[in-house]
Motif scaffolding. Structure first.
Motif, PDB file in Angstrom:
ATOM      1  N   GLY A 159      -0.485   2.491   9.839  1.00  0.00           N
ATOM      2  CA  GLY A 159      -0.481   1.727   8.595  1.00  0.00           C
ATOM      3  C   GLY A 159      -1.350   2.375   7.525  1.00  0.00           C
ATOM      4  O   GLY A 159      -0.985   2.395   6.346  1.00  0.00           O
ATOM      5  N   VAL A 160      -2.492   2.905   7.935  1.00  0.00           N
ATOM      6  CA  VAL A 160      -3.384   3.597   6.998  1.00  0.00           C
ATOM      7  C   VAL A 160      -2.686   4.818   6.408  1.00  0.00           C
ATOM      8  O   VAL A 160      -2.740   5.068   5.194  1.00  0.00           O
ATOM      9  N   ILE A 161      -2.020   5.590   7.268  1.00  0.00           N
ATOM     10  CA  ILE A 161      -1.322   6.796   6.808  1.00  0.00           C
ATOM     11  C   ILE A 161      -0.173   6.428   5.868  1.00  0.00           C
ATOM     12  O   ILE A 161       0.019   7.048   4.816  1.00  0.00           O
ATOM     13  N   SER A 162       0.605   5.410   6.243  1.00  0.00           N
ATOM     14  CA  SER A 162       1.729   4.977   5.414  1.00  0.00           C
ATOM     15  C   SER A 162       1.250   4.458   4.066  1.00  0.00           C
ATOM     16  O   SER A 162       1.832   4.770   3.015  1.00  0.00           O
ATOM     17  N   ALA A 163       0.172   3.667   4.077  1.00  0.00           N
ATOM     18  CA  ALA A 163      -0.358   3.115   2.832  1.00  0.00           C
ATOM     19  C   ALA A 163      -0.835   4.219   1.898  1.00  0.00           C
ATOM     20  O   ALA A 163      -0.687   4.125   0.667  1.00  0.00           O
ATOM     21  N   TYR A 164      -1.400   5.273   2.482  1.00  0.00           N
ATOM     22  CA  TYR A 164      -1.879   6.369   1.645  1.00  0.00           C
ATOM     23  C   TYR A 164      -0.717   7.097   0.979  1.00  0.00           C
ATOM     24  O   TYR A 164      -0.829   7.531  -0.178  1.00  0.00           O
ATOM     25  N   GLU A 165       0.416   7.210   1.671  1.00  0.00           N
ATOM     26  CA  GLU A 165       1.596   7.816   1.064  1.00  0.00           C
ATOM     27  C   GLU A 165       2.103   6.960  -0.104  1.00  0.00           C
ATOM     28  O   GLU A 165       2.475   7.482  -1.154  1.00  0.00           O
ATOM     29  N   TRP A 166       2.129   5.632   0.090  1.00  0.00           N
ATOM     30  CA  TRP A 166       2.491   4.741  -1.020  1.00  0.00           C
ATOM     31  C   TRP A 166       1.532   4.947  -2.195  1.00  0.00           C
ATOM     32  O   TRP A 166       1.935   4.972  -3.362  1.00  0.00           O
ATOM     33  N   THR A 169       2.235   8.524  -3.901  1.00  0.00           N
ATOM     34  CA  THR A 169       3.507   8.678  -4.618  1.00  0.00           C
ATOM     35  C   THR A 169       3.761   7.540  -5.599  1.00  0.00           C
ATOM     36  O   THR A 169       4.433   7.734  -6.613  1.00  0.00           O
ATOM     37  N   GLY A 170       3.242   6.360  -5.309  1.00  0.00           N
ATOM     38  CA  GLY A 170       3.454   5.214  -6.182  1.00  0.00           C
ATOM     39  C   GLY A 170       4.811   4.573  -5.995  1.00  0.00           C
ATOM     40  O   GLY A 170       5.673   5.074  -5.263  1.00  0.00           O
ATOM     41  N   ILE A 171       4.992   3.437  -6.645  1.00  0.00           N
ATOM     42  CA  ILE A 171       6.233   2.667  -6.589  1.00  0.00           C
ATOM     43  C   ILE A 171       6.783   2.548  -8.010  1.00  0.00           C
ATOM     44  O   ILE A 171       6.091   2.068  -8.912  1.00  0.00           O
ATOM     45  N   GLU A 172       8.002   2.981  -8.197  1.00  0.00           N
ATOM     46  CA  GLU A 172       8.619   2.908  -9.518  1.00  0.00           C
ATOM     47  C   GLU A 172       8.899   1.450  -9.881  1.00  0.00           C
ATOM     48  O   GLU A 172       9.504   0.707  -9.113  1.00  0.00           O
ATOM     49  N   VAL A 173       8.443   1.035 -11.039  1.00  0.00           N
ATOM     50  CA  VAL A 173       8.641  -0.330 -11.532  1.00  0.00           C
ATOM     51  C   VAL A 173       9.504  -0.242 -12.782  1.00  0.00           C
ATOM     52  O   VAL A 173       9.054   0.253 -13.826  1.00  0.00           O
ATOM     53  N   ALA A 183      -3.142   0.329  -3.369  1.00  0.00           N
ATOM     54  CA  ALA A 183      -4.220   0.803  -2.506  1.00  0.00           C
ATOM     55  C   ALA A 183      -4.100   0.146  -1.143  1.00  0.00           C
ATOM     56  O   ALA A 183      -3.427  -0.884  -0.985  1.00  0.00           O
ATOM     57  N   TYR A 184      -4.752   0.727  -0.156  1.00  0.00           N
ATOM     58  CA  TYR A 184      -4.736   0.147   1.187  1.00  0.00           C
ATOM     59  C   TYR A 184      -5.325  -1.263   1.148  1.00  0.00           C
ATOM     60  O   TYR A 184      -6.354  -1.510   0.532  1.00  0.00           O
ATOM     61  N   VAL A 186      -3.961  -3.817  -0.306  1.00  0.00           N
ATOM     62  CA  VAL A 186      -3.536  -4.529  -1.508  1.00  0.00           C
ATOM     63  C   VAL A 186      -2.022  -4.671  -1.458  1.00  0.00           C
ATOM     64  O   VAL A 186      -1.306  -3.695  -1.214  1.00  0.00           O
ATOM     65  N   PHE A 187      -1.538  -5.880  -1.680  1.00  0.00           N
ATOM     66  CA  PHE A 187      -0.110  -6.168  -1.563  1.00  0.00           C
ATOM     67  C   PHE A 187       0.676  -5.332  -2.566  1.00  0.00           C
ATOM     68  O   PHE A 187       0.421  -5.372  -3.764  1.00  0.00           O
ATOM     69  N   ALA A 188       1.636  -4.567  -2.063  1.00  0.00           N
ATOM     70  CA  ALA A 188       2.412  -3.660  -2.912  1.00  0.00           C
ATOM     71  C   ALA A 188       3.607  -4.385  -3.526  1.00  0.00           C
ATOM     72  O   ALA A 188       4.254  -5.193  -2.863  1.00  0.00           O
ATOM     73  N   PRO A 189       3.940  -4.096  -4.785  1.00  0.00           N
ATOM     74  CA  PRO A 189       5.045  -4.787  -5.465  1.00  0.00           C
ATOM     75  C   PRO A 189       6.406  -4.192  -5.102  1.00  0.00           C
ATOM     76  O   PRO A 189       7.161  -3.742  -5.962  1.00  0.00           O
ATOM     77  N   THR A 190       6.717  -4.216  -3.813  1.00  0.00           N
ATOM     78  CA  THR A 190       8.016  -3.685  -3.384  1.00  0.00           C
ATOM     79  C   THR A 190       9.142  -4.682  -3.653  1.00  0.00           C
ATOM     80  O   THR A 190      10.300  -4.279  -3.786  1.00  0.00           O
ATOM     81  N   ARG A 191       8.831  -5.970  -3.699  1.00  0.00           N
ATOM     82  CA  ARG A 191       9.816  -6.988  -4.073  1.00  0.00           C
ATOM     83  C   ARG A 191       9.741  -7.159  -5.584  1.00  0.00           C
ATOM     84  O   ARG A 191       8.964  -7.962  -6.100  1.00  0.00           O
ATOM     85  N   ASP A 192      10.551  -6.378  -6.305  1.00  0.00           N
ATOM     86  CA  ASP A 192      10.364  -6.305  -7.746  1.00  0.00           C
ATOM     87  C   ASP A 192      11.114  -7.367  -8.532  1.00  0.00           C
ATOM     88  O   ASP A 192      11.006  -7.414  -9.761  1.00  0.00           O
ATOM     89  N   GLU A 193      11.869  -8.248  -7.841  1.00  0.00           N
ATOM     90  CA  GLU A 193      12.618  -9.240  -8.606  1.00  0.00           C
ATOM     91  C   GLU A 193      11.702 -10.186  -9.379  1.00  0.00           C
ATOM     92  O   GLU A 193      12.036 -10.636 -10.478  1.00  0.00           O
ATOM     93  N   TYR A 194      10.513 -10.471  -8.835  1.00  0.00           N
ATOM     94  CA  TYR A 194       9.605 -11.370  -9.547  1.00  0.00           C
ATOM     95  C   TYR A 194       9.033 -10.691 -10.793  1.00  0.00           C
ATOM     96  O   TYR A 194       8.695 -11.363 -11.779  1.00  0.00           O
ATOM     97  N   ILE A 195       8.923  -9.375 -10.753  1.00  0.00           N
ATOM     98  CA  ILE A 195       8.435  -8.643 -11.928  1.00  0.00           C
ATOM     99  C   ILE A 195       9.424  -8.780 -13.076  1.00  0.00           C
ATOM    100  O   ILE A 195       9.047  -8.985 -14.238  1.00  0.00           O
ATOM    101  N   ASP A 196      10.710  -8.681 -12.755  1.00  0.00           N
ATOM    102  CA  ASP A 196      11.740  -8.821 -13.793  1.00  0.00           C
ATOM    103  C   ASP A 196      11.722 -10.210 -14.419  1.00  0.00           C
ATOM    104  O   ASP A 196      11.972 -10.370 -15.618  1.00  0.00           O
ATOM    105  N   LEU A 197      11.437 -11.233 -13.597  1.00  0.00           N
ATOM    106  CA  LEU A 197      11.356 -12.590 -14.156  1.00  0.00           C
ATOM    107  C   LEU A 197      10.270 -12.675 -15.229  1.00  0.00           C
ATOM    108  O   LEU A 197      10.463 -13.285 -16.285  1.00  0.00           O
ATOM    109  N   VAL A 198       9.120 -12.074 -14.946  1.00  0.00           N
ATOM    110  CA  VAL A 198       8.013 -12.094 -15.904  1.00  0.00           C
ATOM    111  C   VAL A 198       8.348 -11.247 -17.132  1.00  0.00           C
ATOM    112  O   VAL A 198       8.055 -11.633 -18.267  1.00  0.00           O
ATOM    113  N   ALA A 199       8.995 -10.111 -16.905  1.00  0.00           N
ATOM    114  CA  ALA A 199       9.342  -9.228 -18.029  1.00  0.00           C
ATOM    115  C   ALA A 199      10.322  -9.886 -18.989  1.00  0.00           C
ATOM    116  O   ALA A 199      10.306  -9.593 -20.195  1.00  0.00           O
TER     117      ALA A 199
END
Length: 398
Positions: A159-166, A169-173, A183-184, A186-199
């Motif tokens: 999990g530490v190794i995977s989180a460091y890759e995230w 490289t980052g997550i495209e929003v 960061a390790y 910290v909940f990652a915004p992989t479920r981006d549908e809620y972001i679109d609601l706010v936008a």
């Protein structure tokens, strides 16, 4: 860190135990190598002992997968509940039991976080990101045992190794047109549908450049989206120090540090002053954990909320933190409703009791893979799930 002891090749060894999830230190440590079978390894762990791996790193991963398959097969033979809530709790219990067994596979780290196993990845940067820079551990002058290693569970290390890759490289929003770097822990915004609601949510009537608070900001993604939408000022809060630093790093990387301030706080960014005024905002956004339940890790704190405490405290304090035309934007999945853990009326009653009224709603279907996975035990509930943005305002006094 807790000290642990074991015998290895006739030598008494001493080391340290590290667990970000506060798992108890391992006992009855058995040293194993590549020649162990999955069935034997499972028997040892089920007796309560832990397995210190000294073989090929990739074979340790294979062993973990083999144990997981056996545990999943056993779980599938158990009687299956039909009530959605019971299915949820049974599935969560089974996952916890599997995690406890798989967490008994231990990997040794050198003081500089090197993994000295064949075909092991270079985990030094990943571990430094998650655990901080390595420091010398004090020697035990009273012990004749040999040791310098730190033991971590294989699932945690992966999990530490995977989180460091995230993180790297980052997550495209899409709503940002940029990447967010989680960061390790910290909940990652992989479920981006809620972001679109706010936008896409309309601003409160008559307010063109709102002052915004983002409660429980995590990576800072919503604060960044709202700053890009033209907010005059954004104050983002989080109770997790890692999230605070993560959000600060992201808003700086995005060139938004002049408009976004990130502070460590439990919900509200400001304490009451002498007049009892705790500050007000035109828009207060909150995306709280959406499942009533107890988290078992730092990451699960973004999903599970015991007794819906965060949700209830946000609603009960919201009215006093809004400007006269201001709105609270509550982003909440309704999965808990389909699981029978909360009803829609429960939520509406909480909104009403807090002196709030619903101004409007918008919703979207989840786009994550589990929503379409018919083999998921919770598929019946997940297939109905909607993520809803509730726009609420303070009810006019009469």
């Amino acid at each position: 860190m807790t000290k642990v002891r074991w015998n290895e090749s006739g030598t008494r060894r001493i080391g340290f135990w590290r667990s970000e999830n506060a798992a108890p230190a391992p006992t009855g440590i058995v040293v194993i190598t590549d020649d162990i079978s999955a069935d034997k390894a499972l028997r040892i762990t089920q007796r309560g002992s832990s397995l210190l791996w000294r073989g090929d790193f990739q074979n340790a991963r294979q062993l973990m997968r083999a144990l997981d398959r056996r545990l999943e097969k056993r779980a599938s033979r158990a009687p299956q509940a039909t009530d959605p809530g019971e299915v949820f709790f049974d599935n969560r219990k089974a996952r916890a039991q599997r995690a406890a067994i798989l967490g008994k596979i231990l990997i040794p780290l050198e003081p500089d976080y090197t993994v000295r196993l064949r075909r092991a990845p270079d985990a030094r940067d990943a571990c430094a990101h998650a655990y901080g820079q390595p420091v010398d551990q004090p020697a035990d002058e009273t012990s004749d045992a040999v040791g310098e290693e730190t033991l971590v569970s294989l699932p945690e290390l992966l999990g530490v190794i995977s989180a460091y890759e995230w993180h790297r490289t980052g997550i495209e929003v899409g709503a940002l047109g940029a990447r967010i770097h989680p960061a390790y822990g910290v909940f990652a915004p992989t479920r981006d549908e809620y972001i679109d609601l706010v936008a896409d949510a309309p601003r409160p009537q008559g307010i063109d450049r709102p002052v915004v608070w983002d409660i429980g900001t995590g990576t800072g993604v919503l604060a960044s989206v709202l700053a890009r939408r033209g907010a005059r000022e954004v104050v983002a809060t989080d109770i997790n120090p890692r999230a605070v630093q993560c959000a600060r790093d992201n808003v700086t990387r995005l060139g938004l540090a002049d408009r976004v301030t990130v502070v460590e706080a439990d919900l509200w960014p400001y304490d009451d002053d002498e007049d009892g005024d705790s500050g007000r905002a035109d828009v207060v956004v909150c995306n709280p954990p959406w499942i009533p339940g107890r988290p078992t890790s730092a990451l699960e704190q973004g999903i599970y909320d015991p007794d819906s405490d965060v949700l209830h405290r946000f609603l009960s304090g919201l009215a006093e933190h809004l400007t006269p035309q201001g709105e609270g934007w509550l982003i909440l999945s309704d999965l808990a409703e389909h699981l029978g853990l909360r009803t829609r009326n429960d939520l509406l009653d909480r909104i009403d009791a807090a002196g709030l009224t619903v101004v409007g709603t918008s919703e979207t279907s989840p786009r994550h893979s589990r929503a379409a996975d018919g083999a998921d035990p919770l598929h019946a509930a997940r297939s109905k799930e909607r993520t809803i943005l509730w726009r609420v305002g303070a009810r006019p006094s009469t």
